[in-house]
Each structure stands twice: as C-alpha cells, then as structure tokens.
Scaffold this motif. Structure first.
Motif, PDB file in Angstrom:
ATOM      1  N   ILE A   3       0.856  -1.182   0.000  1.00  0.00           N
ATOM      2  CA  ILE A   3       0.000   0.000   0.000  1.00  0.00           C
ATOM      3  C   ILE A   3       0.891   1.231   0.000  1.00  0.00           C
ATOM      4  O   ILE A   3       1.841   1.311   0.777  1.00  0.00           O
ATOM      5  N   VAL A 115      -4.441   0.040   7.812  1.00  0.00           N
ATOM      6  CA  VAL A 115      -4.726  -1.356   8.170  1.00  0.00           C
ATOM      7  C   VAL A 115      -6.083  -1.505   8.839  1.00  0.00           C
ATOM      8  O   VAL A 115      -6.693  -2.574   8.756  1.00  0.00           O
ATOM      9  N   ARG A 118      -8.322  -2.040   6.028  1.00  0.00           N
ATOM     10  CA  ARG A 118      -8.110  -3.412   5.553  1.00  0.00           C
ATOM     11  C   ARG A 118      -8.819  -4.419   6.454  1.00  0.00           C
ATOM     12  O   ARG A 118      -9.413  -5.386   5.968  1.00  0.00           O
ATOM     13  N   THR A 121     -12.539  -4.154   5.458  1.00  0.00           N
ATOM     14  CA  THR A 121     -12.903  -4.417   4.062  1.00  0.00           C
ATOM     15  C   THR A 121     -12.451  -5.792   3.594  1.00  0.00           C
ATOM     16  O   THR A 121     -13.238  -6.547   3.035  1.00  0.00           O
ATOM     17  N   ASP A 122     -11.192  -6.125   3.810  1.00  0.00           N
ATOM     18  CA  ASP A 122     -10.624  -7.351   3.256  1.00  0.00           C
ATOM     19  C   ASP A 122     -10.628  -8.531   4.223  1.00  0.00           C
ATOM     20  O   ASP A 122     -10.610  -9.676   3.788  1.00  0.00           O
ATOM     21  N   THR A 187      -7.131   4.972   1.104  1.00  0.00           N
ATOM     22  CA  THR A 187      -6.666   4.943  -0.289  1.00  0.00           C
ATOM     23  C   THR A 187      -6.772   6.314  -0.936  1.00  0.00           C
ATOM     24  O   THR A 187      -6.128   6.566  -1.937  1.00  0.00           O
TER      25      THR A 187
END
Length: 191
Positions: A3, A115, A118, A121-122, A187
């Motif tokens: 990232i 993070v 992250r 979301t992930d 992002t």
C-alpha cells in the motif's frame, strides 16, 4: 499487498526486516510502555514475530507491515493486525511501533488507518481493538483519531504486567462504516 500513500509504503514484513525490527525494539524509549524499556530478543523476532505475522497474512487473519518512508526508503516502523488466540469472534488486534525520530508526525495514525480499513474491508473483522498503558497518551491519541472508544480498563491483572494500567479501545464495523461516510478512506491519501 503493498500500500502506498504520499508519505509511506506499507509492505508485508520479510525476514530481511529482522535487523530493523531488532534495532527498533532495542531503543529503550520505544519500548518503555511495552516492556519497561527492555529490548525484544533477536531470537523472539526471528523465531516468533516474523513467522507468526507471515502466517497470519497468508491465512487472511492479519499480518504485519513494515512502514517505509516513500521519499528516502527509510524503515520507519511497523503496523500489524493480529487475530487474538483467546477469541473465536471475528476481531483483530491493532498494534503499531515507530522509530522515535518519526514520532509526532501523524505517521502512526496514517499507517493505522490504512490497516484499520483493511481489517474491515478485506479481513471481514466485526471488531478492531487495541490497548495502551494509561500513561501512553500519544498511542491513545492515535486510537482516538481512528474513532476508537475506550471499552475497558485493566489494572493489576494479566493485561497490565508492568503496573501502569492498560486502557483498551475498540472500533466496531458499524462505527467504522459511519466514520467512512464522512472521512476519506486511506486509499484517498495518495497524491
């Protein structure tokens, strides 16, 4: 996953990072709220910290990312997400550590926000938590900037091995979603 923001690069920790991690954990000021200033033994970083972080990343249960200065390529520190061994809930623990010469610049908040996004979301976390000693106001401020709220105070128990008093913060998925409705995502930080 790598990232990039305008100021930093986050990349998964590698065995080549061990020397930097050892130097970071050898600074008594960096470690004063973690271990009363005691350094983390190199063997612990080589045999436990890095392998565990790499396994967590491979299995989708967190990981550790080194924080690199984008302009000069310098190692700034690390940020991590870790699945707690004591819980079967979809939750992750957030941790971060920076070299002291980079404190006070908003870098820990920036890396932690990346993070955190992250995690929700992930990695499908429902809850993100972190803790700091009650006297570690800088670390506590990072958590507050992320929208985390105090959810527990531990004094004189297994969470407070050094007798400082631990303050636990958390952020629930619903609160993170509300925050993102008004704040730019990590992002959006790239220029």
């Amino acid at each position: 996953m790598i990232i990039e923001t305008s100021r930093m690069l986050l990349r998964p920790v590698e065995r080549d990072d061990i020397d930097d991690l050892v130097r970071l954990d050898s600074d008594p000021l960096v470690m004063r709220f973690v271990s009363s200033g005691d350094a983390t033994p190199r063997s612990t970083i080589e045999d436990w910290v890095v392998p565990r972080a790499q396994t967590e990343l491979r299995t989708g249960r967190g990981g550790m990312w080194t924080v690199i200065d984008r302009r000069y390529g310098a190692f700034l520190g690390w940020v991590s997400l870790r699945a707690p061994r004591h819980s079967s809930r979809p939750e992750l623990e957030l941790s971060y550590r920076l070299r002291r010469e980079y404190w006070g610049r908003g870098l820990a908040t920036e890396a932690a926000r990346i993070v955190t996004d992250r995690a929700f979301t992930d990695l499908a976390a429902q809850r993100l938590f972190a803790s700091a000693t009650s006297t570690h106001t800088a670390s506590r401020r990072v958590m507050e900037k992320l929208g985390m709220r105090v959810c527990g105070i531990h004094v004189g128990d297994e969470y407070d091995p050094h007798g400082f008093g631990e303050v636990e913060y958390d952020l629930l998925r619903e609160d993170w979603q509300r925050r993102n409705a008004v704040w730019p995502s990590s992002t959006d930080l790239t220029a």
